[in-house]
Scaffold this motif. Sequence first.
Motif, PDB file in Angstrom:
ATOM      1  N   LEU A 768       0.829  -1.200   0.000  1.00  0.00           N
ATOM      2  CA  LEU A 768       0.000   0.000   0.000  1.00  0.00           C
ATOM      3  C   LEU A 768       0.859   1.243   0.000  1.00  0.00           C
ATOM      4  O   LEU A 768       1.814   1.351   0.772  1.00  0.00           O
ATOM      5  N   ASP A 769       0.479   2.215  -0.843  1.00  0.00           N
ATOM      6  CA  ASP A 769       1.200   3.479  -0.907  1.00  0.00           C
ATOM      7  C   ASP A 769       0.607   4.535   0.011  1.00  0.00           C
ATOM      8  O   ASP A 769       1.228   5.575   0.221  1.00  0.00           O
ATOM      9  N   ASP A 770      -0.582   4.321   0.519  1.00  0.00           N
ATOM     10  CA  ASP A 770      -1.236   5.345   1.335  1.00  0.00           C
ATOM     11  C   ASP A 770      -0.518   5.548   2.651  1.00  0.00           C
ATOM     12  O   ASP A 770       0.043   4.607   3.229  1.00  0.00           O
ATOM     13  N   GLU A 771      -0.564   6.779   3.146  1.00  0.00           N
ATOM     14  CA  GLU A 771      -0.005   7.100   4.444  1.00  0.00           C
ATOM     15  C   GLU A 771      -1.009   6.756   5.539  1.00  0.00           C
ATOM     16  O   GLU A 771      -2.201   6.573   5.280  1.00  0.00           O
ATOM     17  N   PRO A 772      -0.554   6.678   6.791  1.00  0.00           N
ATOM     18  CA  PRO A 772      -1.500   6.524   7.900  1.00  0.00           C
ATOM     19  C   PRO A 772      -2.528   7.645   7.883  1.00  0.00           C
ATOM     20  O   PRO A 772      -2.240   8.779   7.511  1.00  0.00           O
ATOM     21  N   GLY A 773      -3.722   7.321   8.288  1.00  0.00           N
ATOM     22  CA  GLY A 773      -4.816   8.273   8.215  1.00  0.00           C
ATOM     23  C   GLY A 773      -5.906   7.804   7.283  1.00  0.00           C
ATOM     24  O   GLY A 773      -7.038   8.286   7.336  1.00  0.00           O
ATOM     25  N   THR A 774      -5.596   6.835   6.413  1.00  0.00           N
ATOM     26  CA  THR A 774      -6.593   6.197   5.570  1.00  0.00           C
ATOM     27  C   THR A 774      -7.007   4.879   6.222  1.00  0.00           C
ATOM     28  O   THR A 774      -6.279   4.340   7.053  1.00  0.00           O
ATOM     29  N   PRO A 775      -8.181   4.340   5.860  1.00  0.00           N
ATOM     30  CA  PRO A 775      -8.633   3.086   6.499  1.00  0.00           C
ATOM     31  C   PRO A 775      -7.614   1.958   6.403  1.00  0.00           C
ATOM     32  O   PRO A 775      -7.355   1.270   7.384  1.00  0.00           O
ATOM     33  N   LEU A 776      -7.027   1.769   5.225  1.00  0.00           N
ATOM     34  CA  LEU A 776      -6.022   0.710   5.092  1.00  0.00           C
ATOM     35  C   LEU A 776      -4.682   1.155   5.661  1.00  0.00           C
ATOM     36  O   LEU A 776      -3.961   0.346   6.269  1.00  0.00           O
ATOM     37  N   GLY A 777      -4.340   2.430   5.488  1.00  0.00           N
ATOM     38  CA  GLY A 777      -3.048   2.907   5.972  1.00  0.00           C
ATOM     39  C   GLY A 777      -2.898   2.786   7.468  1.00  0.00           C
ATOM     40  O   GLY A 777      -1.779   2.616   7.981  1.00  0.00           O
ATOM     41  N   ASP A 778      -3.991   2.855   8.215  1.00  0.00           N
ATOM     42  CA  ASP A 778      -3.931   2.705   9.666  1.00  0.00           C
ATOM     43  C   ASP A 778      -3.765   1.257  10.096  1.00  0.00           C
ATOM     44  O   ASP A 778      -3.628   0.978  11.291  1.00  0.00           O
ATOM     45  N   ARG A 779      -3.821   0.332   9.155  1.00  0.00           N
ATOM     46  CA  ARG A 779      -3.686  -1.102   9.454  1.00  0.00           C
ATOM     47  C   ARG A 779      -2.488  -1.674   8.701  1.00  0.00           C
ATOM     48  O   ARG A 779      -2.579  -2.726   8.075  1.00  0.00           O
ATOM     49  N   GLY A 780      -1.372  -0.967   8.770  1.00  0.00           N
ATOM     50  CA  GLY A 780      -0.205  -1.348   7.990  1.00  0.00           C
ATOM     51  C   GLY A 780       0.330  -2.729   8.292  1.00  0.00           C
ATOM     52  O   GLY A 780       0.840  -3.410   7.401  1.00  0.00           O
ATOM     53  N   ASP A 781       0.238  -3.191   9.541  1.00  0.00           N
ATOM     54  CA  ASP A 781       0.780  -4.508   9.884  1.00  0.00           C
ATOM     55  C   ASP A 781      -0.289  -5.591   9.887  1.00  0.00           C
ATOM     56  O   ASP A 781      -0.063  -6.685  10.379  1.00  0.00           O
ATOM     57  N   GLY A 832      -1.547  -9.173  24.616  1.00  0.00           N
ATOM     58  CA  GLY A 832      -2.986  -9.295  24.826  1.00  0.00           C
ATOM     59  C   GLY A 832      -3.816  -8.216  24.164  1.00  0.00           C
ATOM     60  O   GLY A 832      -5.057  -8.315  24.135  1.00  0.00           O
ATOM     61  N   ARG A 833      -3.214  -7.174  23.634  1.00  0.00           N
ATOM     62  CA  ARG A 833      -3.982  -6.115  22.981  1.00  0.00           C
ATOM     63  C   ARG A 833      -4.587  -6.621  21.679  1.00  0.00           C
ATOM     64  O   ARG A 833      -4.011  -7.446  20.978  1.00  0.00           O
ATOM     65  N   ALA A 834      -5.764  -6.101  21.367  1.00  0.00           N
ATOM     66  CA  ALA A 834      -6.442  -6.504  20.136  1.00  0.00           C
ATOM     67  C   ALA A 834      -5.614  -6.093  18.930  1.00  0.00           C
ATOM     68  O   ALA A 834      -4.974  -5.038  18.918  1.00  0.00           O
ATOM     69  N   TRP A 835      -5.648  -6.929  17.900  1.00  0.00           N
ATOM     70  CA  TRP A 835      -4.892  -6.653  16.690  1.00  0.00           C
ATOM     71  C   TRP A 835      -5.839  -6.722  15.493  1.00  0.00           C
ATOM     72  O   TRP A 835      -6.372  -5.714  15.062  1.00  0.00           O
ATOM     73  N   THR A 836      -6.096  -7.898  14.978  1.00  0.00           N
ATOM     74  CA  THR A 836      -6.937  -8.019  13.782  1.00  0.00           C
ATOM     75  C   THR A 836      -8.308  -8.619  14.099  1.00  0.00           C
ATOM     76  O   THR A 836      -8.971  -9.140  13.203  1.00  0.00           O
ATOM     77  N   ARG A 837      -8.734  -8.544  15.340  1.00  0.00           N
ATOM     78  CA  ARG A 837     -10.021  -9.148  15.718  1.00  0.00           C
ATOM     79  C   ARG A 837     -11.169  -8.604  14.865  1.00  0.00           C
ATOM     80  O   ARG A 837     -12.089  -9.345  14.500  1.00  0.00           O
ATOM     81  N   GLU A 838     -11.114  -7.323  14.566  1.00  0.00           N
ATOM     82  CA  GLU A 838     -12.184  -6.725  13.770  1.00  0.00           C
ATOM     83  C   GLU A 838     -12.298  -7.396  12.408  1.00  0.00           C
ATOM     84  O   GLU A 838     -13.401  -7.679  11.920  1.00  0.00           O
ATOM     85  N   GLY A 839     -11.151  -7.641  11.772  1.00  0.00           N
ATOM     86  CA  GLY A 839     -11.176  -8.293  10.477  1.00  0.00           C
ATOM     87  C   GLY A 839     -11.619  -9.743  10.568  1.00  0.00           C
ATOM     88  O   GLY A 839     -12.377 -10.236   9.719  1.00  0.00           O
ATOM     89  N   LEU A 840     -11.142 -10.470  11.593  1.00  0.00           N
ATOM     90  CA  LEU A 840     -11.567 -11.856  11.776  1.00  0.00           C
ATOM     91  C   LEU A 840     -13.052 -11.946  12.079  1.00  0.00           C
ATOM     92  O   LEU A 840     -13.738 -12.870  11.607  1.00  0.00           O
ATOM     93  N   ALA A 841     -13.553 -11.003  12.853  1.00  0.00           N
ATOM     94  CA  ALA A 841     -14.979 -11.009  13.176  1.00  0.00           C
ATOM     95  C   ALA A 841     -15.828 -10.820  11.929  1.00  0.00           C
ATOM     96  O   ALA A 841     -16.971 -11.311  11.861  1.00  0.00           O
TER      97      ALA A 841
END
Length: 899
Positions: A768-781, A832-841
């Motif tokens: 992804l080329d987008d910077e943080p601040g976009t929906p995908l850019g905020d989920r870089g990892d 223990g912090r949430a990571w990709t739970r939103e996507g898995l859900a």
Amino acid sequence: MADEAVAEHPAEPAAPKAKDARSPEAPPRGGARGDDNAKDAPDAPGSSDASDSADAEAAEREKERERAADRFKDRTRDPLAEEQGEEGPTDAAAATRARQSGQKLLASSRDLVSFDRSDVGQVHINNISVGLDARRSGLSMRDGPVPAEDLLRIRRTHIEPEGYVRLRRALEARRLLVLGGAPGTGRASTALALLEEVTRDGEGGHNSERVRRADPEGGVRGLATQVMGGEGGHPRGTGYLLEPALDRPGTLPPDGMDLDQLASALAEQGSYAVVVVSVGSAANPLLAGRYGAICPPAPTRELVAVRLRQRLEEEHGDPARGGGGARDRDGGSARDGGEGEGRARDGGRAPNRHADRDRGADQDEGRTRDADHGGDRTRDGGQDQDRRPDDEGSLSRLLERAAELREDPEVTEAVGLDDLRPAEAELFASLLAGHLLGSVGREELLSGCRGLAAVQAYEWFAGVDRALAAPPPGDGRAPVRSGTAALFHPVAFRIALAVLGGASHSAVSAAAHLLTWELSVQSDPDSPPARPLFCDDPESDLALSRARPADGAVDVAGAEVTGRLIFYRGAALPAAVLAELWDRHFPVRAPVVRWLRLLADDPRPQVSMRAAVAAGELAVRDFEHGYAELVRPLADAPTPRRRVFAATALDQAAGHASHRRAVRKVVEDWSRHGTPALRWTAAMALGYGRSADSMDDTLDALARIGVRDDGEQLAVASLNVVRLLTLPECATVLRRLADWTGHRGEEYQDLALVSIVRLALTDVDEVLDDEPGTPLGDRGDWPLLLALAATRPELTGKLADLFWTALNTARSRDVAFDALETLLRSASRKDGRAWTREGLAALLPALTAEEHDRRRLDWLLQRMMRDQDRPLAEERARALWRLAVPARQRRSEEEESHG
């Protein structure tokens, strides 16, 4: 999880449903996907009478399925890791960030202001003419007095830099000051202001020629001879300005004894001297000595404000009095050494720098001299004696409008410089005043502002190597060329900074030394230059290149660490430097091309990707040359790193509408008729999304590359299909993937399946080329599959259908299950912090809609719990099960299982 017992192996999936979008059309057993369930199929009836040949045939089919699975696994490996081994890291995320950073610095296409390059000292915009030349050396100056009117201008209009009082006190105490600064920063103007002030009340205060320029040919020793009363001696109390040319090959800087001798002679004669030098390795010993000092640049905002007020006052005067007629159209040079520094205007108002000291004794003198220059202004800061009240009110309104115009975002972007040097402030103020008074249109204003960076780039490169042809001072011996490396290093550093701006200072400096070598060898092939090892001065590099350091993140082996980055002090300078270099200096293209090829091999993405972006910009300026010398040779190179460089350069050129058609034709031809290396490069270029007319055309070309030659390049094709999923046309890509899974050709099916698995294994920041601040850019990892499921809910069903297909196809099943395990483990971080739970859900319920899907997930979770190396905690396993199976559905299944 479910309470029923779970088998050691996954339960056999149900037969594909005829109308289920997640399942490919059911083929006959043994067809393209006929092996899906054959691995777990029971023996046929009458197996007790089966022959040995049937067993052998079944064993052969099993081996073939295993070979197909192994081939599939090979195709899911990273195609960029060929040089580093199968499992070697490729720093794809670092490459993406470096490319994005390079594009930001070279994004704006800046039109160049029209001016006469044969005499760059004068820039003509509409009816404005201002001197700008900051490149001429002190050799153009001759021994002679500074006219009294120029001293008056300096006295009235010079703007003090920070630390001016300290410089004046040092000069008064030691009689000699070595003043260092970058050309164009106002150093000579400050030197004249200092000499004018200290000599005014001294022994030579009555002398109208009390400030003189010294001949640079004689240097410090020659000036000492003059001061001591030798040939060409001058009266006591004289102030001398000397600008020796220390950057000429064969020229040695004065030593401490020379300076001491000059200081002693000055003290005996009650005189003063300022020696102006450019910061750099040659002058550093002088600046570090007892007489040395750095001259800070004048403050930009104050400089522009004063010059702007002067311009408006000149133009706004009463026509009957000719208030605007006194304007100095040739630039009003203060004869400050040819640098365009601190230029004054006859009618200008300036801050009264010596108000406390001069208000009594010099007030009458100032008024008398003002009368000589028109008699219509009071120089002590008052208004015009005969200006009408409505004139003053109109001027106040103009000044308010000028302040607003200065802050106009479009004007600020057009200037593109963080701070302005005195001559640039002069031109900027003239442009603003002309626009406010109606003589300069909006487009002319913006064009003139853009020209500031172009002029700076011109001055940096014009005639740099002329000094090589000049004999050293002295006895007229043959030219000395041993100083080529020292001569070329400043320009090499500016080019390296234009190409690698935003990288670490060490990376830019190392690249500059490589380019210095290439330039020196090109200039004199028979005499390889010496390579000094301990002459670097980072502070001098910054000053001479208008650069600034900044702390930032540097990618190292897939991790980000804090480093010292370096940028130009202005967004306009990188593009201006490259344009000047490529459009004006053709002989330098050969060494720069060799240098860029070296950077293409650099293993650090911060270097190779930025260089690729710059190569694309250079190709745009002359596509024939750029394609022949940079793009085509590297596109057919044996190493992936060079091919990625060529693909990135092509995409950068495709970003310009003027070259998009040519780039698309090149990529189309390579994808159809190119060598394997060219097809590989075409696939990488297509992955950026700008090298074909439409998304469907892009996917057609990638499929053509991926299925050819038994899928030899399926890996690189699938990688770039995944890269396209970050673009707005993501739905089109998913539709084509679904079409390929139902294609009769196994190569198309494999392209789809490999792309689906790679989608689950690829992190967002790798593509992804987008910077943080976009929906995908905020989920870089995040894995891209889960990031899309979380941010594009309308695509979740299609994503789940495609991944389900990979899980239910025999040759992709093992790799797909490993990918699913990776996705499940990413639900939460180690702390223990949430990571990709939103996507898995979002994804898991759509992926496990049927009973056999949930049984398979149950089996996988229990396998993960039993993993000896990374056992999954039971609590986390139950949490994942609850994400996949909604509470209502769990209760229904429990009721059914209990009757």
